[in-house]
Design an enzyme around this catalytic site. Structure first.
Site, PDB file in Angstrom:
ATOM      1  N   TYR A  51       0.824  -1.215   0.000  1.00  0.00           N
ATOM      2  CA  TYR A  51       0.000   0.000   0.000  1.00  0.00           C
ATOM      3  C   TYR A  51       0.858   1.266   0.000  1.00  0.00           C
ATOM      4  CZ  TYR A  51      -3.753  -3.118   1.784  1.00  0.00           C
ATOM      5  OH  TYR A  51      -4.652  -4.127   1.982  1.00  0.00           O
ATOM      6  N   LEU A 191     -17.465  -4.040   1.726  1.00  0.00           N
ATOM      7  CA  LEU A 191     -18.597  -3.306   1.155  1.00  0.00           C
ATOM      8  C   LEU A 191     -18.660  -3.518  -0.356  1.00  0.00           C
ATOM      9  CD1 LEU A 191     -17.974   0.052   3.097  1.00  0.00           C
ATOM     10  CD2 LEU A 191     -19.468  -1.847   3.765  1.00  0.00           C
ATOM     11  N   ILE A 229     -12.766  -5.203   7.676  1.00  0.00           N
ATOM     12  CA  ILE A 229     -11.858  -4.041   7.612  1.00  0.00           C
ATOM     13  C   ILE A 229     -12.314  -3.054   6.536  1.00  0.00           C
ATOM     14  CG2 ILE A 229      -9.787  -5.070   8.628  1.00  0.00           C
ATOM     15  CD1 ILE A 229      -8.892  -5.803   5.740  1.00  0.00           C
ATOM     16  N   LYS A 231     -12.700   0.053   4.283  1.00  0.00           N
ATOM     17  CA  LYS A 231     -11.770   1.134   3.963  1.00  0.00           C
ATOM     18  C   LYS A 231     -12.541   2.435   3.805  1.00  0.00           C
ATOM     19  CE  LYS A 231     -10.005   4.040   0.835  1.00  0.00           C
ATOM     20  NZ  LYS A 231     -10.614   4.859  -0.228  1.00  0.00           N
ATOM     21  N   SER A 232     -12.064   3.474   4.440  1.00  0.00           N
ATOM     22  CA  SER A 232     -12.569   4.808   4.129  1.00  0.00           C
ATOM     23  C   SER A 232     -11.513   5.820   4.515  1.00  0.00           C
ATOM     24  CB  SER A 232     -13.866   5.113   4.873  1.00  0.00           C
ATOM     25  OG  SER A 232     -14.295   6.427   4.515  1.00  0.00           O
ATOM     26  N   ARG A 237     -17.449   8.804   7.438  1.00  0.00           N
ATOM     27  CA  ARG A 237     -17.700   7.396   7.080  1.00  0.00           C
ATOM     28  C   ARG A 237     -16.880   6.445   7.960  1.00  0.00           C
ATOM     29  NH1 ARG A 237     -18.412   9.944   1.902  1.00  0.00           N
ATOM     30  NH2 ARG A 237     -16.316   9.543   1.102  1.00  0.00           N
TER      31      ARG A 237
HETATM   32  P1  A2P Z   1     -14.271   6.608   0.905  1.00  0.00           P
HETATM   33  O1  A2P Z   1     -12.849   6.241   1.239  1.00  0.00           O
HETATM   34  O2  A2P Z   1     -14.352   7.845   0.065  1.00  0.00           O
HETATM   35  O3  A2P Z   1     -15.167   6.650   2.128  1.00  0.00           O
HETATM   36  P2  A2P Z   1     -14.461  -1.660   0.646  1.00  0.00           P
HETATM   37  O4  A2P Z   1     -14.019  -1.528   2.059  1.00  0.00           O
HETATM   38  O5  A2P Z   1     -15.490  -2.686   0.396  1.00  0.00           O
HETATM   39  O6  A2P Z   1     -13.285  -1.812  -0.306  1.00  0.00           O
HETATM   40  O7  A2P Z   1     -15.187  -0.276   0.229  1.00  0.00           O
HETATM   41  C1  A2P Z   1     -14.444   0.902   0.198  1.00  0.00           C
HETATM   42  C2  A2P Z   1     -15.176   1.928  -0.619  1.00  0.00           C
HETATM   43  O8  A2P Z   1     -16.419   2.267   0.005  1.00  0.00           O
HETATM   44  C3  A2P Z   1     -14.385   3.184  -0.741  1.00  0.00           C
HETATM   45  O9  A2P Z   1     -14.614   3.729  -2.035  1.00  0.00           O
HETATM   46  C4  A2P Z   1     -14.979   4.102   0.339  1.00  0.00           C
HETATM   47  O10 A2P Z   1     -14.872   5.437  -0.063  1.00  0.00           O
HETATM   48  C5  A2P Z   1     -16.418   3.656   0.362  1.00  0.00           C
HETATM   49  N1  A2P Z   1     -17.014   3.715   1.702  1.00  0.00           N
HETATM   50  C6  A2P Z   1     -16.505   3.248   2.863  1.00  0.00           C
HETATM   51  N2  A2P Z   1     -17.353   3.442   3.879  1.00  0.00           N
HETATM   52  C7  A2P Z   1     -18.432   4.046   3.348  1.00  0.00           C
HETATM   53  C8  A2P Z   1     -19.656   4.525   3.898  1.00  0.00           C
HETATM   54  N3  A2P Z   1     -19.928   4.379   5.190  1.00  0.00           N
HETATM   55  N4  A2P Z   1     -20.554   5.112   3.040  1.00  0.00           N
HETATM   56  C9  A2P Z   1     -20.269   5.253   1.736  1.00  0.00           C
HETATM   57  N5  A2P Z   1     -19.135   4.828   1.167  1.00  0.00           N
HETATM   58  C10 A2P Z   1     -18.217   4.229   1.957  1.00  0.00           C
END
Ligand code: A2P
Length: 276
Positions: A51, A191, A229, A231-232, A237
């Site tokens: 990463y 997600l 885990i 990601k945000s 969020r």
């Molecule tokens: P961001 O970093 O702008 O919040 P995953 O964990 O399945 O890979 O999903 C990650 C994606 O989902 C990222 O694009 C993240 O964007 C977005 N994301 C994470 N949490 C939320 C949330 N609570 N609501 C909307 N989008 C989210």
């Protein structure tokens, strides 16, 4: 109040069930994301050498002044570093970038069967654990044959297998494989890389509980005994994704999410054929 749920591992250690995933968070942005998460109650951060943000993760952890022992930190050995000596060198470099003396969990990122080095890499992780560089060791993206080979050759079972897992790709068979061997399942892209947040079934359940789609999906993982885990890099969020313990899914919600499973639901690479 936020709950702080943990899952017990087969080496008698525990892992907080929700962690912050930091894939694709740039090194200069990751300290803030880590600090927002720690402020919100997270005590588990999941990074990887690949990463290119380990330095920032370590900085974010240190600046907040929370004791190192209180934070569960995971990193991963990248494919190009597979092999016994190579992996030990890679772990050493990860620790230096993170500026920590140990990680809580070190994973082999992909089996990369074409390289045929994952068993030697696993031996290196066993050694790293013996030396106290990694308190627990596990794998990511391993299928049954990869798991059975490393267990058969070393007698050491990974504590967990981190795999792509979300409502559209529920991995029932691999979860069962893991469970039969005492290996916990951890979900990456829980997600569905955000794509599941507009699924009509998830949206309907979210409206019913007055929660967000992300909270519904994360709660579903929690109730499935999966480590998750999300990601945000957005503060709201990050907080939202941890606030999932003050409501409960109903049996009909779990049944409806169960039906979203799709054999073609995989988003990321297939571990059997991934050639990077
Ligand atoms: P961001 O970093 O702008 O919040 P995953 O964990 O399945 O890979 O999903 C990650 C994606 O989902 C990222 O694009 C993240 O964007 C977005 N994301 C994470 N949490 C939320 C949330 N609570 N609501 C909307 N989008 C989210």
């Amino acid at each position: 109040m936020t709950d702080h749920r943990t899952i017990s591992l087969n080496d008698d250690r525990v892992i907080p069930q929700i962690g912050l995933g930091v894939w694709q968070i740039p090194n200069n942005a990751v300290p803030t994301a880590v600090q927002v998460a720690l402020d919100a109650g997270y005590r588990h951060i999941d990074t990887a050498a690949a990463y290119e943000n380990e330095e920032g993760v370590g900085r974010g952890m240190r600046e907040l002044g929370i004791a190192r022992e209180e934070i569960f930190l995971t990193t991963k050995v990248w494919n190009d570093d597979q092999g016994y000596d190579e992996a030990l060198r890679a772990i050493d470099l990860s620790l230096k970038r993170l500026k920590v003396s140990f990680v809580d969990l070190c994973l082999i990122y992909w089996p990369s069967p074409g390289r045929d080095l994952y068993a030697d890499t696993w031996r290196a992780l066993v050694r790293a654990r013996e030396e106290g560089l990694a308190r627990s060791i596990g794998v990511s993206n391993f299928e049954v044959e990869h798991l059975d080979r490393i267990i058969g050759e070393t007698g050491v079972t990974p504590v967990l297998n981190q795999i792509e897992l979300h409502p559209r790709f529920q991995q029932r068979r691999l979860r069962q494989t893991n469970a039969q061997r005492g290996i916990k399942t951890e979900a990456w892209s829980p997600l569905g890389r955000g794509r599941l947040l507009t699924d009509p079934v998830i949206e309907r359940i979210a409206r019913k509980h007055e929660r967000t789609p992300a909270q519904i999906i994360i709660r579903w993982h929690i109730d499935s005994d999966v480590i998750v885990i999300p990601k945000s890099m957005n503060a709201n969020r990050i907080q939202e994704n941890f606030a999932v313990f003050d409501f409960a899914l109903e049996a009909e919600d779990i049944a409806a999410i169960g039906k979203l499973d799709d054999v073609d639901g995989r988003i990321g690479p297939n571990p059997m054929t991934a050639s990077f």
